[in-house]
Design a protein around this motif. Structure first.
Motif, PDB file in Angstrom:
ATOM      1  N   SER A 187       0.835  -1.199   0.000  1.00  0.00           N
ATOM      2  CA  SER A 187       0.000   0.000   0.000  1.00  0.00           C
ATOM      3  C   SER A 187       0.872   1.251   0.000  1.00  0.00           C
ATOM      4  O   SER A 187       1.954   1.273   0.589  1.00  0.00           O
ATOM      5  CB  SER A 187      -0.927   0.008   1.219  1.00  0.00           C
ATOM      6  OG  SER A 187      -0.183  -0.015   2.404  1.00  0.00           O
ATOM      7  N   SER A 188       0.430   2.286  -0.663  1.00  0.00           N
ATOM      8  CA  SER A 188       1.200   3.525  -0.732  1.00  0.00           C
ATOM      9  C   SER A 188       0.276   4.729  -0.835  1.00  0.00           C
ATOM     10  O   SER A 188      -0.883   4.612  -1.258  1.00  0.00           O
ATOM     11  CB  SER A 188       2.159   3.503  -1.931  1.00  0.00           C
ATOM     12  OG  SER A 188       1.437   3.543  -3.144  1.00  0.00           O
ATOM     13  N   MET A 189       0.803   5.896  -0.431  1.00  0.00           N
ATOM     14  CA  MET A 189       0.036   7.139  -0.470  1.00  0.00           C
ATOM     15  C   MET A 189       0.998   8.268  -0.822  1.00  0.00           C
ATOM     16  O   MET A 189       1.942   8.546  -0.080  1.00  0.00           O
ATOM     17  CB  MET A 189      -0.621   7.386   0.889  1.00  0.00           C
ATOM     18  CG  MET A 189      -1.558   8.568   0.907  1.00  0.00           C
ATOM     19  SD  MET A 189      -2.644   8.565   2.363  1.00  0.00           S
ATOM     20  CE  MET A 189      -1.448   8.875   3.658  1.00  0.00           C
ATOM     21  N   ARG A 190       0.777   8.874  -1.971  1.00  0.00           N
ATOM     22  CA  ARG A 190       1.652   9.948  -2.450  1.00  0.00           C
ATOM     23  C   ARG A 190       0.854  11.233  -2.601  1.00  0.00           C
ATOM     24  O   ARG A 190      -0.256  11.223  -3.131  1.00  0.00           O
ATOM     25  CB  ARG A 190       2.301   9.552  -3.779  1.00  0.00           C
ATOM     26  CG  ARG A 190       3.282   8.404  -3.651  1.00  0.00           C
ATOM     27  CD  ARG A 190       3.815   7.924  -4.992  1.00  0.00           C
ATOM     28  NE  ARG A 190       4.909   6.980  -4.830  1.00  0.00           N
ATOM     29  CZ  ARG A 190       4.760   5.690  -4.537  1.00  0.00           C
ATOM     30  NH1 ARG A 190       3.537   5.192  -4.386  1.00  0.00           N
ATOM     31  NH2 ARG A 190       5.809   4.899  -4.391  1.00  0.00           N
ATOM     32  N   ASN A 191       1.454  12.339  -2.168  1.00  0.00           N
ATOM     33  CA  ASN A 191       0.781  13.625  -2.199  1.00  0.00           C
ATOM     34  C   ASN A 191       1.156  14.403  -3.453  1.00  0.00           C
ATOM     35  O   ASN A 191       2.346  14.627  -3.715  1.00  0.00           O
ATOM     36  CB  ASN A 191       1.142  14.433  -0.949  1.00  0.00           C
ATOM     37  CG  ASN A 191       0.158  15.564  -0.666  1.00  0.00           C
ATOM     38  OD1 ASN A 191       0.496  16.529  -0.014  1.00  0.00           O
ATOM     39  ND2 ASN A 191      -1.066  15.434  -1.142  1.00  0.00           N
ATOM     40  N   ASN A 192       0.171  14.790  -4.250  1.00  0.00           N
ATOM     41  CA  ASN A 192       0.375  15.612  -5.444  1.00  0.00           C
ATOM     42  C   ASN A 192      -0.252  16.980  -5.209  1.00  0.00           C
ATOM     43  O   ASN A 192      -1.218  17.111  -4.453  1.00  0.00           O
ATOM     44  CB  ASN A 192      -0.255  14.956  -6.673  1.00  0.00           C
ATOM     45  CG  ASN A 192       0.271  13.559  -6.908  1.00  0.00           C
ATOM     46  OD1 ASN A 192       1.472  13.316  -6.822  1.00  0.00           O
ATOM     47  ND2 ASN A 192      -0.615  12.614  -7.200  1.00  0.00           N
ATOM     48  N   CYS A 193       0.276  17.996  -5.876  1.00  0.00           N
ATOM     49  CA  CYS A 193      -0.196  19.349  -5.576  1.00  0.00           C
ATOM     50  C   CYS A 193      -0.064  20.279  -6.776  1.00  0.00           C
ATOM     51  O   CYS A 193       0.991  20.360  -7.403  1.00  0.00           O
ATOM     52  CB  CYS A 193       0.600  19.910  -4.391  1.00  0.00           C
ATOM     53  SG  CYS A 193       0.004  21.496  -3.792  1.00  0.00           S
ATOM     54  N   PHE A 194      -1.159  20.993  -7.081  1.00  0.00           N
ATOM     55  CA  PHE A 194      -1.162  22.059  -8.076  1.00  0.00           C
ATOM     56  C   PHE A 194      -1.000  23.386  -7.344  1.00  0.00           C
ATOM     57  O   PHE A 194      -1.644  23.625  -6.313  1.00  0.00           O
ATOM     58  CB  PHE A 194      -2.473  22.040  -8.866  1.00  0.00           C
ATOM     59  CG  PHE A 194      -2.668  23.232  -9.761  1.00  0.00           C
ATOM     60  CD1 PHE A 194      -1.925  23.369 -10.926  1.00  0.00           C
ATOM     61  CD2 PHE A 194      -3.589  24.220  -9.442  1.00  0.00           C
ATOM     62  CE1 PHE A 194      -2.089  24.469 -11.760  1.00  0.00           C
ATOM     63  CE2 PHE A 194      -3.777  25.326 -10.264  1.00  0.00           C
ATOM     64  CZ  PHE A 194      -3.022  25.432 -11.426  1.00  0.00           C
ATOM     65  N   THR A 195      -0.128  24.256  -7.844  1.00  0.00           N
ATOM     66  CA  THR A 195       0.138  25.520  -7.160  1.00  0.00           C
ATOM     67  C   THR A 195      -0.028  26.723  -8.093  1.00  0.00           C
ATOM     68  O   THR A 195       0.267  26.649  -9.287  1.00  0.00           O
ATOM     69  CB  THR A 195       1.579  25.549  -6.580  1.00  0.00           C
ATOM     70  OG1 THR A 195       2.515  25.432  -7.643  1.00  0.00           O
ATOM     71  CG2 THR A 195       1.791  24.435  -5.588  1.00  0.00           C
ATOM     72  N   ILE A 196      -0.518  27.800  -7.513  1.00  0.00           N
ATOM     73  CA  ILE A 196      -0.561  29.105  -8.168  1.00  0.00           C
ATOM     74  C   ILE A 196       0.202  30.073  -7.270  1.00  0.00           C
ATOM     75  O   ILE A 196      -0.095  30.162  -6.070  1.00  0.00           O
ATOM     76  CB  ILE A 196      -2.000  29.603  -8.375  1.00  0.00           C
ATOM     77  CG1 ILE A 196      -2.797  28.630  -9.247  1.00  0.00           C
ATOM     78  CG2 ILE A 196      -2.008  31.005  -9.004  1.00  0.00           C
ATOM     79  CD1 ILE A 196      -4.275  28.973  -9.362  1.00  0.00           C
TER      80      ILE A 196
END
Length: 202
Positions: A187-196
């Motif tokens: 199991s894995s959990m990765r954080n992705n993020c869009f930024t302005i």
């Protein structure tokens, strides 16, 4: 194909010309919006958490790498709030981040500079809560009862633009490390993020 080659040649030539007057060191401040979510994988099944809106503030330093072409090494220090929502649970971790990016300044008539960038970032978890929304119960995101590892690492891609001293940027972070503390069975959990981001260069 010939048109693409001519366009790339024109952009590089513009960069060579504009590099002559570029600063060797550019300091800046940034602030803006984060829209982050978790990519979760377990037993071959992948899901995406609901997004969470938060913010970031940062200082940046760009160092000219070449006298002939306007390539810059960009680093700095940022405070960023991230996370996501999984059903009734809201994850709100905060990190100190250090980016290591390369960007290229494309000057347009000495008025606007377009700056595509790519590289890596490292994040160290420094706080934040995991909250059960119905009961209101909270635990420290990185504490004994929390579910997140402190270290985060990822790839950052995006583009910025400057007009005079003012900066505007769009970016996306692809998390590469599994941030789930008790990962079992793949199991894995990765954080992705869009930024302005908006900011000011000195």
């Amino acid at each position: 194909m010939k048109k693409v080659f001519l366009l790339l040649s024109a952009l590089l030539l513009a960069g060579v010309v504009s590099a002559q007057g570029h600063k060797k060191n550019i300091l800046g401040v940034r602030a803006g919006l984060n829209v982050s979510s978790y990519s979760i994988s377990e037993s071959g099944v992948s899901i995406e958490s609901d997004a969470r809106a938060a913010y970031h503030i940062a200082v940046s330093d760009q160092i000219l790498l070449s006298e002939r072409l306007p390539f810059y090494l960009e680093t700095g220090l940022a405070y960023t709030s991230r996370g996501g929502r999984l059903g009734n649970v809201s994850l709100r971790p905060s990190y100190l981040q250090i980016p290591v990016l390369v960007n290229y300044h494309i000057g347009i008539r000495n008025i606007v500079s377009i700056q595509p960038f790519a590289g890596l970032y490292y994040g160290l978890g420094i706080g934040g809560k995991i909250k059960e929304r119905k009961s209101g119960a909270k635990v420290d995101a990185f504490g004994e009862d929390g579910m997140l590892k402190r270290s985060d690492l990822g790839v950052r891609l995006g583009v910025g633009a400057t007009w005079r001293h003012y900066y505007f940027g769009l970016g996306y972070d692809f998390g590469c490390l599994n941030t789930f503390k008790e990962a079992e069975g793949g199991s894995s959990m990765r954080n992705n993020c869009f930024t302005i981001s908006v900011g000011y260069n000195f």
